[in-house]
Design an enzyme around this catalytic site. Sequence first.
Site, PDB file in Angstrom:
ATOM      1  N   HIS A  76      45.400  10.808  42.472  1.00  0.00           N
ATOM      2  CA  HIS A  76      45.966  10.762  43.861  1.00  0.00           C
ATOM      3  C   HIS A  76      45.938   9.191  44.382  1.00  0.00           C
ATOM      4  CE1 HIS A  76      41.907  10.485  45.843  1.00  0.00           C
ATOM      5  NE2 HIS A  76      41.424  11.625  44.971  1.00  0.00           N
ATOM      6  N   ASP A  78      45.589   7.876  47.372  1.00  0.00           N
ATOM      7  CA  ASP A  78      44.624   7.396  48.592  1.00  0.00           C
ATOM      8  C   ASP A  78      43.416   7.516  48.339  1.00  0.00           C
ATOM      9  OD1 ASP A  78      44.883  10.494  48.375  1.00  0.00           O
ATOM     10  OD2 ASP A  78      43.886  10.575  50.301  1.00  0.00           O
ATOM     11  N   GLU A 145      45.361  13.124  49.455  1.00  0.00           N
ATOM     12  CA  GLU A 145      44.536  14.226  48.944  1.00  0.00           C
ATOM     13  C   GLU A 145      43.363  14.535  49.704  1.00  0.00           C
ATOM     14  OE1 GLU A 145      41.160  15.539  46.336  1.00  0.00           O
ATOM     15  OE2 GLU A 145      41.477  13.567  47.317  1.00  0.00           O
ATOM     16  N   HIS A 457      32.952   8.901  48.811  1.00  0.00           N
ATOM     17  CA  HIS A 457      33.107   9.269  50.067  1.00  0.00           C
ATOM     18  C   HIS A 457      31.959   8.444  51.031  1.00  0.00           C
ATOM     19  CE1 HIS A 457      35.646  13.147  49.437  1.00  0.00           C
ATOM     20  NE2 HIS A 457      35.912  12.091  48.540  1.00  0.00           N
TER      21      HIS A 457
END
Length: 486
Positions: A76, A78, A145, A457
Amino acid sequence: MSALASLYPQPLWQWFAQICAIPHPSKHEQALSQHIQAWARDKGLSVLEDKVGNLIIKKPATVGFENRKTVVIQAHLDMVPQKNADKVHDFTKDPIEAYVDGDWVTANGTTLGADNGIGMASALAILGSDEIKHGPLEVLLTVDEEAGMTGAFGVEPGMLEAEILINTDSEQEGEIYMGCAGGVDAEFTVPAHWQAPASGVTAFTLSLTGLKGGHSGVNIHLGRGNANKLLARFLADKATALQLAVAAFNGGSLRNAIPREASVTLTVPAAKLALLQQAVAEFAALLQFELAAVEPALKLSLAEVATPAQVLSANAQSTLINLLNVCPNGVMRMSDEVAGVTETSLNMGVITTKDNSVQVLCLIRSLIDSGREQIEGMLSSLAQLAGAEVKFSGAYPGWKPNPDSPVMAIVRDTYQDIYNKEPVIMVIHAGLECGLFKKPYPEMDMVSIGPTIRFPHGPDEMVNITTVGQYWQLLLAVLERIPQRG
């Protein structure tokens, strides 16, 4: 960036340095997409941008591999935009400040974007090589995503010719993933009724910072603190006794990241100020005791601010605090079938105070639909009891494991041949896009691999350099072993 570009394997790291230099948080991938498209066209490759922004780049087979099955390598575009509170960084404008730290690459105060930038870099490096052996090749780079899987939802039948998909979004070297959790967003709307603050009060912002946060699926079982839940716990215990009035509660920034920071703006009568200061100190000490092993840097601080124009009414405040305090969070159930893997979880990710309501955004994940539905039912009951509203949206399916997958067997055997040890066959408690691809391509054989990435994250995100080399070697060897068609 020059230090990154010199790492092994150089083609991959050179691409990753370029990716870090071009801002690409979720919903802002266009600059990176255009850069990749221009490069691919200069290479003479077939490039398609679909109606949602996904890229499909196709490359012919190398000589002698023309009859092999077509493979699509998927990543992905992003990245998750998370930063420390003291870091000045605009993810839509500023490059990621990546640097080498021993055998790791990390970033200066922000997420690194190794999730899924390393996988994307590996796919682009293969497209750019004249030496790597492979059959007919497609690369699928999806958008958004991390914030809703918009790209994966938009993949349509007929866009891809491949029979085999290799997803590059896994985060542990030596593990091969053949299944993943599905999920759904849950958003509470808690009515906010306001009143003027009492006379003779002082206003403060109570802030909880310094938590590790992390991926709300991969890290949910580690016992890390959720800043939203911890501040709700304090308010549930002390708000009535100290006559606290809440003017705002805000915490977290993404529903798929464990919230690292949260703050509450509140008022307290002058006569209760010393008791509030004592209660904050005692709660900080309690958290430091309870979470010493997992949250050594947590900090609870109280800062005086201007008195707000309004605070929540007593009933509205009681409803909000009780809902936040009782709302489930964390691991709901561990899997019986896959040892050590979370089956069902819930993350209270974002709290936002608005004019007429307080919004609470959660993410439910489960390996099984019934597990997700059970948590939906619990939250619906909670909302009904609290007089709040809850809506569920963005549901995406899990990826049902196939222990007889031919490509999984190829990856497993190739890994064992290269490293003389068996890999671990796993199911991941995260939302890989593979489950969504199964709808338009139900017969596609899928597997997911990747290097070791820690703390995705969150601003502590890092990727292990040695395992990137191992992942690269495995990926190239697997491409060379793809069987012939028919």
